[in-house]
Design a protein around this motif. Sequence first.
Motif, PDB file in Angstrom:
ATOM      1  N   GLY A   2       8.357   1.954   8.613  1.00 15.57           N
ATOM      2  CA  GLY A   2       9.449   2.808   9.073  1.00 15.57           C
ATOM      3  C   GLY A   2      10.223   2.173  10.213  1.00 15.57           C
ATOM      4  O   GLY A   2      11.461   2.232  10.251  1.00 15.57           O
ATOM      5  N   LEU A   3       9.508   1.540  11.156  1.00 15.61           N
ATOM      6  CA  LEU A   3      10.170   0.835  12.261  1.00 15.61           C
ATOM      7  C   LEU A   3      10.998  -0.329  11.731  1.00 15.61           C
ATOM      8  O   LEU A   3      12.123  -0.572  12.189  1.00 15.61           O
ATOM      9  N   ASN A   4      10.450  -1.043  10.758  1.00 13.70           N
ATOM     10  CA  ASN A   4      11.197  -2.140  10.144  1.00 13.70           C
ATOM     11  C   ASN A   4      12.491  -1.651   9.526  1.00 13.70           C
ATOM     12  O   ASN A   4      13.556  -2.255   9.695  1.00 13.70           O
ATOM     13  N   ARG A   5      12.430  -0.525   8.803  1.00 14.13           N
ATOM     14  CA  ARG A   5      13.626   0.010   8.161  1.00 14.13           C
ATOM     15  C   ARG A   5      14.649   0.470   9.198  1.00 14.13           C
ATOM     16  O   ARG A   5      15.855   0.308   9.008  1.00 14.13           O
ATOM     17  N   PHE A   6      14.173   1.062  10.307  1.00 13.40           N
ATOM     18  CA  PHE A   6      15.092   1.501  11.355  1.00 13.40           C
ATOM     19  C   PHE A   6      15.788   0.303  12.001  1.00 13.40           C
ATOM     20  O   PHE A   6      17.000   0.305  12.204  1.00 13.40           O
ATOM     21  N   LEU A   7      15.012  -0.738  12.324  1.00 15.24           N
ATOM     22  CA  LEU A   7      15.597  -1.928  12.934  1.00 15.24           C
ATOM     23  C   LEU A   7      16.543  -2.635  11.969  1.00 15.24           C
ATOM     24  O   LEU A   7      17.586  -3.165  12.376  1.00 15.24           O
ATOM     25  N   SER A   8      16.182  -2.642  10.693  1.00 16.27           N
ATOM     26  CA  SER A   8      17.059  -3.245   9.691  1.00 16.27           C
ATOM     27  C   SER A   8      18.393  -2.513   9.644  1.00 16.27           C
ATOM     28  O   SER A   8      19.457  -3.139   9.586  1.00 16.27           O
ATOM     29  N   GLY A   9      18.336  -1.180   9.694  1.00 21.01           N
ATOM     30  CA  GLY A   9      19.568  -0.403   9.724  1.00 21.01           C
ATOM     31  C   GLY A   9      20.377  -0.655  10.983  1.00 21.01           C
ATOM     32  O   GLY A   9      21.611  -0.752  10.949  1.00 21.01           O
ATOM     33  N   ALA A  10      19.688  -0.770  12.126  1.00 21.68           N
ATOM     34  CA  ALA A  10      20.378  -1.049  13.390  1.00 21.68           C
ATOM     35  C   ALA A  10      21.063  -2.407  13.352  1.00 21.68           C
ATOM     36  O   ALA A  10      22.191  -2.571  13.840  1.00 21.68           O
ATOM     37  N   SER A  11      20.390  -3.384  12.768  1.00 21.21           N
ATOM     38  CA  SER A  11      20.976  -4.718  12.647  1.00 21.21           C
ATOM     39  C   SER A  11      22.205  -4.698  11.750  1.00 21.21           C
ATOM     40  O   SER A  11      23.250  -5.287  12.071  1.00 21.21           O
TER      41      SER A  11
ATOM     42  N   GLY B 125      25.973   7.966   2.262  1.00 19.85           N
ATOM     43  CA  GLY B 125      25.860   8.279   0.844  1.00 19.85           C
ATOM     44  C   GLY B 125      24.626   7.656   0.229  1.00 19.85           C
ATOM     45  O   GLY B 125      23.908   8.300  -0.552  1.00 19.85           O
ATOM     46  N   TYR B 126      24.361   6.398   0.579  1.00 16.92           N
ATOM     47  CA  TYR B 126      23.167   5.716   0.076  1.00 16.92           C
ATOM     48  C   TYR B 126      21.895   6.406   0.546  1.00 16.92           C
ATOM     49  O   TYR B 126      20.946   6.604  -0.228  1.00 16.92           O
ATOM     50  N   GLY B 127      21.861   6.799   1.826  1.00 17.50           N
ATOM     51  CA  GLY B 127      20.680   7.466   2.359  1.00 17.50           C
ATOM     52  C   GLY B 127      20.417   8.794   1.677  1.00 17.50           C
ATOM     53  O   GLY B 127      19.280   9.112   1.327  1.00 17.50           O
ATOM     54  N   LEU B 128      21.462   9.582   1.477  1.00 20.85           N
ATOM     55  CA  LEU B 128      21.300  10.876   0.819  1.00 20.85           C
ATOM     56  C   LEU B 128      20.863  10.697  -0.636  1.00 20.85           C
ATOM     57  O   LEU B 128      20.028  11.460  -1.143  1.00 20.85           O
ATOM     58  N   TRP B 129      21.428   9.677  -1.299  1.00 19.50           N
ATOM     59  CA  TRP B 129      21.011   9.437  -2.680  1.00 19.50           C
ATOM     60  C   TRP B 129      19.568   8.947  -2.732  1.00 19.50           C
ATOM     61  O   TRP B 129      18.804   9.329  -3.628  1.00 19.50           O
ATOM     62  N   SER B 130      19.163   8.111  -1.787  1.00 21.42           N
ATOM     63  CA  SER B 130      17.769   7.661  -1.732  1.00 21.42           C
ATOM     64  C   SER B 130      16.824   8.835  -1.517  1.00 21.42           C
ATOM     65  O   SER B 130      15.767   8.921  -2.144  1.00 21.42           O
TER      66      SER B 130
ATOM     67  N   GLY C 247       0.777  -1.231   0.000  1.00 20.95           N
ATOM     68  CA  GLY C 247       0.000   0.000   0.000  1.00 20.95           C
ATOM     69  C   GLY C 247       0.809   1.281   0.000  1.00 20.95           C
ATOM     70  O   GLY C 247       0.242   2.375   0.038  1.00 20.95           O
ATOM     71  N   LEU C 248       2.157   1.188  -0.058  1.00 19.69           N
ATOM     72  CA  LEU C 248       2.995   2.377  -0.112  1.00 19.69           C
ATOM     73  C   LEU C 248       3.207   2.819  -1.562  1.00 19.69           C
ATOM     74  O   LEU C 248       3.094   2.017  -2.488  1.00 19.69           O
ATOM     75  N   THR C 249       3.519   4.104  -1.761  1.00 12.95           N
ATOM     76  CA  THR C 249       3.926   4.573  -3.087  1.00 12.95           C
ATOM     77  C   THR C 249       5.430   4.340  -3.230  1.00 12.95           C
ATOM     78  O   THR C 249       6.146   4.148  -2.238  1.00 12.95           O
ATOM     79  N   LEU C 250       5.928   4.374  -4.474  1.00 16.68           N
ATOM     80  CA  LEU C 250       7.349   4.115  -4.698  1.00 16.68           C
ATOM     81  C   LEU C 250       8.218   5.164  -4.029  1.00 16.68           C
ATOM     82  O   LEU C 250       9.247   4.825  -3.430  1.00 16.68           O
ATOM     83  N   ASP C 251       7.824   6.441  -4.082  1.00 16.77           N
ATOM     84  CA  ASP C 251       8.651   7.460  -3.442  1.00 16.77           C
ATOM     85  C   ASP C 251       8.615   7.321  -1.916  1.00 16.77           C
ATOM     86  O   ASP C 251       9.605   7.632  -1.242  1.00 16.77           O
ATOM     87  N   GLN C 252       7.500   6.830  -1.337  1.00 13.47           N
ATOM     88  CA  GLN C 252       7.467   6.545   0.106  1.00 13.47           C
ATOM     89  C   GLN C 252       8.450   5.432   0.450  1.00 13.47           C
ATOM     90  O   GLN C 252       9.167   5.503   1.451  1.00 13.47           O
ATOM     91  N   PHE C 253       8.481   4.399  -0.390  1.00 17.45           N
ATOM     92  CA  PHE C 253       9.402   3.297  -0.146  1.00 17.45           C
ATOM     93  C   PHE C 253      10.849   3.768  -0.218  1.00 17.45           C
ATOM     94  O   PHE C 253      11.669   3.425   0.643  1.00 17.45           O
ATOM     95  N   VAL C 254      11.173   4.558  -1.248  1.00 18.49           N
ATOM     96  CA  VAL C 254      12.541   5.066  -1.359  1.00 18.49           C
ATOM     97  C   VAL C 254      12.878   5.956  -0.175  1.00 18.49           C
ATOM     98  O   VAL C 254      13.995   5.926   0.357  1.00 18.49           O
ATOM     99  N   MET C 255      11.913   6.749   0.285  1.00 16.64           N
ATOM    100  CA  MET C 255      12.130   7.600   1.461  1.00 16.64           C
ATOM    101  C   MET C 255      12.385   6.756   2.716  1.00 16.64           C
ATOM    102  O   MET C 255      13.193   7.126   3.570  1.00 16.64           O
ATOM    103  N   LEU C 256      11.702   5.603   2.826  1.00 17.04           N
ATOM    104  CA  LEU C 256      11.937   4.717   3.968  1.00 17.04           C
ATOM    105  C   LEU C 256      13.379   4.218   3.999  1.00 17.04           C
ATOM    106  O   LEU C 256      13.938   3.958   5.072  1.00 17.04           O
TER     107      LEU C 256
ATOM    108  N   PHE D  67      15.839   5.989   3.339  1.00 12.65           N
ATOM    109  CA  PHE D  67      16.601   7.040   4.012  1.00 12.65           C
ATOM    110  C   PHE D  67      16.585   6.805   5.523  1.00 12.65           C
ATOM    111  O   PHE D  67      17.586   7.042   6.208  1.00 12.65           O
ATOM    112  N   ILE D  68      15.445   6.327   6.063  1.00 13.81           N
ATOM    113  CA  ILE D  68      15.373   5.984   7.491  1.00 13.81           C
ATOM    114  C   ILE D  68      16.353   4.861   7.798  1.00 13.81           C
ATOM    115  O   ILE D  68      17.050   4.880   8.816  1.00 13.81           O
TER     116      ILE D  68
END
Length: 433
Positions: A110-119, A378-383, A43-52, A54-55
């Motif tokens: 968003g929580l999933n992306r944050f935890l994924s980054g933490a892992s 760099g990846y986050g800023l490009w995303s 149910g997300l849009t592509l730009d929302q996913f790319v923004m996630l 960045f999280i």
Amino acid sequence: MTSLIRRSGPFAHRNARLFVLFRVLYNARAYYPILAIFFTDLGLTLDQFVMLNFIWAAAIFLLEVPSGALADTLGRKRLLVISSAIMVVEMGILLFAPKDGGWLLLALCGLNRFLSGASEAAASGADEAIAYDSIPEEGRESAWDEVMATTMRWQAVGFLIAMSIGGLMYDPSWLLNLFPGFSFSESAAHRLPVALVFCQAILCLVITLRLEEQGHGDDKVGESCSSALHLTLRTAKHAFTTPKIAMVIVGGLLVDSVIRNFATINSEYYRLIGIPEWTFGFVGSAIAVGNWFVPGIAKRVNHRFPPLSALAIAGGVAIVALAALVPAWPWFGLLPAILLMSLLGFIGFTVSRFLHGVADSSQRATLLSVKGLAFNLGYGLWSLAFSLLLAGMRDRGDDAGAFQAALLWQVGIVAALVIPYFAWAKWKERRAA
């Protein structure tokens, strides 16, 4: 690869063997070939996913270097166990995230992306460091080349299996053909690749619990955290005030960030060029097969050229591949996509090999985490930039047209960054010689 099976050479020690298994299970995730469309179908849009994403990168920006320093002080094994436990939680969230859940869905993703980054932050550097220090000092550099090459090849096998299974699992029609006596809803089928990765996360936790600490770490948490802070600042200062290290890290991240952004949205690109969804996994498998040859190519290139030259070659190839994505040719458009994805392993090999050669053992995990921090920033800023570009292009047309227009703009932006940078870096390198 035979030395791993025979437990000989650098794989005589348990840590080196477990490092290979951990890397394969941690990285070869069955949902990768359908990652973008999994989130957009929820149910997300592509730009929302790319923004996630960045999280995801922001989490690593906050945690990467401290986790590497804590690995050097509290212990590499502890950080890897924590990383695996977080992976279990992040995959559990995706298993139960509600479809079309509005703000609740966005918050959980968003929580999933944050935890994924933490892992990722907790594992980055610590896994290589605990394996590297288990290898005897005599002939360690050549032995580590063998460990990295073997790991990349086993990862290629893991990706071959995971990509093929993940793409088929996502398509309920294939499941009905394979299991005619069962009933699979589309929603249930879409969760199966995630369920498989959830099982992989549990195996990663078991593997990390079996690692042997190599004399790093103590039980005085307060003193360790203080040491970690000083080690972080000292290592970061050393990395970015030493030109030969800083130029390699920045050169690697310029190319890596663009390719990794494409890697997260490649399933949307496959839809754009009209590729059936059930084939996405086989495309990922083709990339995995290609990656089988990357270590050999990377070793030959790095033996012949210095790191900056090797990265400049990768940058040139990346620009050509990005340009070939823009026309969105049906089926033929897979070739530049596969070429682009293969460069990730080449860049990783080049930068890792260089940093291991210049790092002290006491700061190895921290320096690798500094690299990881820079790459993920760099990846986050490009995303973030690509998501804003997508949102701007959407105002001018439909989603497919906006995506293709963003791919076109991307080529010019990347060329304007990469070409001048490597020209300047080579000039600086020649002046320093």
